[in-house]
Design a protein around this motif. Structure first.
Motif: not given
Length: 211
Positions: A196-204
């Motif tokens: 289960i891949p972790a959610p990708e980070p997003v720019a704040k």
């Protein structure tokens, strides 16, 4: 797997350390390595808002004459992080907060060094103020997209003289349950991260209300 714990008390064998060690005992039963770092006895300066960590993106605080940068790297390398503080005037001990302000600012400035690590907070208190202290510690964990295990009550143990929390039967059980839940969550993450891949980070997204 490894958990690094930070004792914000100036007492290396006080009730904060005892609380952390009670959590550690359950982690170690599950085969997880632990390390205790005593923040309260060190010389730790607060954040000076210089934004050097943002500008340089080097995973380091500009203040170099204390162990904070070393601790940041230990946190980055660990799978889990435990934060413990005694209660000073219904709040987190000063040196502990100075350390956390700097460490978590560096983490945020460098893309989230502690993102998706398992993190929990505990407090040791004589009488009152334990819940506000844990709440403050939890702010760092929640802001950093860490994963927080719970226990069967708030993570507070009571005691005045060193080791007295051992007589707080409920407080001791709280720490034990927290340790078992933390170990379980860490193992679930470890065994499912390939499926289960972790959610990708997003720019704040930053929204300032004063223009």
């Amino acid at each position: 797997m490894k958990v690094v714990g930070f004792n914000g008390s100036a007492r290396k064998k006080g009730n904060t350390a005892c609380s952390l060690k009670t959590v550690f005992a359950e982690l170690e039963k599950a085969g997880i390595e632990t390390e205790m770092i005593h923040v309260g006895k060190e010389k730790v300066q607060g954040c000076i808002a210089c934004y050097t960590c943002v500008k340089k993106q080097n995973e380091a605080c500009a203040i170099k004459d204390d162990p904070v940068n070393e601790w940041i790297q230990k946190m980055k390398a660990a799978d889990g992080i435990l934060l413990g503080s005694p209660v000073y005037f219904s709040g987190v001990a000063g040196k502990m907060k100075s350390f956390l302000d700097r460490a978590f600012f560096v983490s945020t400035a460098n893309g989230g060094l502690f993102r998706h690590k398992v993190g929990a907070a505990v407090a040791a208190v004589r009488r009152s103020g334990g819940i506000p202290t844990v709440d403050t510690l939890n702010h760092y964990i929640n802001y950093s997209e860490m994963i927080m295990p719970s226990s069967n009550y708030w993570n507070v143990a009571h005691g005045l003289t060193p080791g007295e929390m051992e007589q707080d039967g409920e407080g001791k059980q709280i720490m034990e349950v927290l340790g078992r839940n933390m170990a379980w969550i860490m193992k679930v993450i470890e065994h499912t991260k390939d499926q289960i891949p972790a959610p990708e980070p997003v720019a704040k997204t930053m929204t300032n209300f004063i223009r």
